[in-house]
Design a protein around this motif. Structure first.
Motif, PDB file in Angstrom:
ATOM      1  N   ALA A  69       0.835  -1.201   0.000  1.00 52.91           N
ATOM      2  CA  ALA A  69       0.000   0.000   0.000  1.00 52.91           C
ATOM      3  C   ALA A  69       0.874   1.256   0.000  1.00 52.91           C
ATOM      4  O   ALA A  69       0.576   2.230  -0.704  1.00 52.91           O
ATOM      5  N   LEU A  70       1.969   1.235   0.756  1.00 55.50           N
ATOM      6  CA  LEU A  70       2.895   2.372   0.756  1.00 55.50           C
ATOM      7  C   LEU A  70       3.518   2.579  -0.619  1.00 55.50           C
ATOM      8  O   LEU A  70       3.680   3.716  -1.071  1.00 55.50           O
ATOM      9  N   ILE A  71       3.873   1.486  -1.264  1.00 51.79           N
ATOM     10  CA  ILE A  71       4.438   1.590  -2.618  1.00 51.79           C
ATOM     11  C   ILE A  71       3.421   2.226  -3.556  1.00 51.79           C
ATOM     12  O   ILE A  71       3.762   3.101  -4.354  1.00 51.79           O
ATOM     13  N   LEU A  72       2.167   1.801  -3.457  1.00 55.39           N
ATOM     14  CA  LEU A  72       1.125   2.383  -4.316  1.00 55.39           C
ATOM     15  C   LEU A  72       0.925   3.867  -4.041  1.00 55.39           C
ATOM     16  O   LEU A  72       0.802   4.672  -4.977  1.00 55.39           O
ATOM     17  N   VAL A  73       0.902   4.253  -2.760  1.00 54.05           N
ATOM     18  CA  VAL A  73       0.750   5.670  -2.432  1.00 54.05           C
ATOM     19  C   VAL A  73       1.938   6.454  -2.997  1.00 54.05           C
ATOM     20  O   VAL A  73       1.757   7.522  -3.599  1.00 54.05           O
ATOM     21  N   LEU A 132      -6.224   8.051  -6.685  1.00 52.82           N
ATOM     22  CA  LEU A 132      -5.737   6.675  -6.541  1.00 52.82           C
ATOM     23  C   LEU A 132      -4.824   6.549  -5.325  1.00 52.82           C
ATOM     24  O   LEU A 132      -4.882   5.545  -4.600  1.00 52.82           O
ATOM     25  N   ALA A 133      -4.000   7.565  -5.079  1.00 45.04           N
ATOM     26  CA  ALA A 133      -3.145   7.561  -3.882  1.00 45.04           C
ATOM     27  C   ALA A 133      -4.008   7.582  -2.626  1.00 45.04           C
ATOM     28  O   ALA A 133      -3.692   6.908  -1.633  1.00 45.04           O
ATOM     29  N   LEU A 134      -5.099   8.348  -2.660  1.00 43.16           N
ATOM     30  CA  LEU A 134      -6.021   8.404  -1.524  1.00 43.16           C
ATOM     31  C   LEU A 134      -6.647   7.032  -1.264  1.00 43.16           C
ATOM     32  O   LEU A 134      -6.744   6.590  -0.118  1.00 43.16           O
ATOM     33  N   GLY A 181      -6.150   4.788   2.075  1.00 43.56           N
ATOM     34  CA  GLY A 181      -7.286   4.257   2.828  1.00 43.56           C
ATOM     35  C   GLY A 181      -7.173   2.759   3.038  1.00 43.56           C
ATOM     36  O   GLY A 181      -7.451   2.246   4.128  1.00 43.56           O
ATOM     37  N   PHE A 182      -6.747   2.046   2.008  1.00 41.43           N
ATOM     38  CA  PHE A 182      -6.552   0.602   2.125  1.00 41.43           C
ATOM     39  C   PHE A 182      -5.450   0.298   3.142  1.00 41.43           C
ATOM     40  O   PHE A 182      -5.598  -0.581   3.992  1.00 41.43           O
ATOM     41  N   GLY A 183      -4.341   1.030   3.053  1.00 43.41           N
ATOM     42  CA  GLY A 183      -3.248   0.829   4.007  1.00 43.41           C
ATOM     43  C   GLY A 183      -3.684   1.122   5.431  1.00 43.41           C
ATOM     44  O   GLY A 183      -3.307   0.405   6.368  1.00 43.41           O
ATOM     45  N   ALA A 184      -4.488   2.174   5.616  1.00 42.29           N
ATOM     46  CA  ALA A 184      -4.987   2.506   6.952  1.00 42.29           C
ATOM     47  C   ALA A 184      -5.890   1.394   7.481  1.00 42.29           C
ATOM     48  O   ALA A 184      -5.836   1.049   8.666  1.00 42.29           O
ATOM     49  N   PHE A 185      -6.708   0.815   6.597  1.00 39.61           N
ATOM     50  CA  PHE A 185      -7.574  -0.289   7.007  1.00 39.61           C
ATOM     51  C   PHE A 185      -6.750  -1.477   7.489  1.00 39.61           C
ATOM     52  O   PHE A 185      -7.029  -2.059   8.543  1.00 39.61           O
ATOM     53  N   MET A 230      -3.258   7.601   7.680  1.00 35.65           N
ATOM     54  CA  MET A 230      -4.337   8.561   7.907  1.00 35.65           C
ATOM     55  C   MET A 230      -3.874   9.977   7.599  1.00 35.65           C
ATOM     56  O   MET A 230      -4.621  10.768   7.020  1.00 35.65           O
ATOM     57  N   GLY A 231      -2.641  10.300   7.969  1.00 35.58           N
ATOM     58  CA  GLY A 231      -2.095  11.616   7.649  1.00 35.58           C
ATOM     59  C   GLY A 231      -2.014  11.839   6.148  1.00 35.58           C
ATOM     60  O   GLY A 231      -2.428  12.889   5.632  1.00 35.58           O
ATOM     61  N   PHE A 232      -1.494  10.836   5.429  1.00 36.87           N
ATOM     62  CA  PHE A 232      -1.440  10.940   3.966  1.00 36.87           C
ATOM     63  C   PHE A 232      -2.840  11.102   3.393  1.00 36.87           C
ATOM     64  O   PHE A 232      -3.080  11.918   2.508  1.00 36.87           O
ATOM     65  N   GLY A 233      -3.769  10.302   3.909  1.00 35.30           N
ATOM     66  CA  GLY A 233      -5.137  10.351   3.403  1.00 35.30           C
ATOM     67  C   GLY A 233      -5.794  11.696   3.645  1.00 35.30           C
ATOM     68  O   GLY A 233      -6.466  12.235   2.761  1.00 35.30           O
TER      69      GLY A 233
END
Length: 176
Positions: free
Chosen positions: A49-53, A75-77, A81-85, A151-154
């Motif tokens: 997920a970090l790589i995708l962001v 798409l980064a958002l 969100g997926f990474g946060a989940f 969450m911060g990135f999102g």
């Protein structure tokens, strides 16, 4: 102040998010290869997920057209969100471990030996590895800090998209 900076330089904000993700990935590699911590299946999913962001935020910062950078930022958002989940699920498993925690297969063993429809629920169920807290900083585990970062990135991406969607400027003029 932060919202003004987002309005004035959205491409720089996106580039900063991408660099922050790469720094987090580098820190994860440090913890794995230097400190000796082995990532659990949920940790590996968070890395993806970090790589995708990082990739989507990097592409968004490189594109000049408002439509393109907003698409990549969206798409980064979604990836954030997926990474946060996933990080929230792992934090929950660490706070409330199952009564019977077994060390299951590793991430790649699950993907190679089971169909994807069966492997994905196994990943989110967690294993004994996912409930272990091997490293903490200021009282938070890696999963807790990962959740806060996602969450911060999102939130920054959401603010960026909301403010860009409301602005009447289009094209390159909106991208300082």
């Amino acid at each position: 102040m932060l919202l003004n900076w987002i309005d004035q330089a959205p491409r720089r904000v996106l580039a900063l998010i991408s660099v922050a993700c790469v720094a987090m990935l580098a820190f994860g590699m440090y913890l794995q290869h230097v400190v000796g911590l082995e990532p659990c299946p949920m940790c590996i999913v968070q890395r993806y997920a970090l790589i995708l962001v990082a990739v989507f935020a990097g592409l968004a910062s490189a594109r000049g057209s408002k439509g393109w950078w907003m698409s990549f930022a969206a798409l980064a958002l979604l990836a954030a969100g997926f990474g946060a989940f996933v990080a929230a699920r792992q934090s929950w498993l660490q706070w409330y471990p199952p009564e019977v925690a077994t060390c299951g297969r590793d991430f790649y063993g699950m993907i190679e030996n089971y169909p994807i429809g069966r492997a994905i629920p196994m990943i989110f169920r967690g294993s004994g590895d996912c409930t272990a807290i091997d490293w903490t900083f200021l009282g938070g585990s890696i999963a807790n800090w990962s959740f806060l970062c996602f969450m911060g990135f999102g939130l920054v991406l959401l603010a960026l998209l909301a403010r860009a969607g409301r602005s009447k400027k289009g094209g390159r003029a909106a991208l300082a």
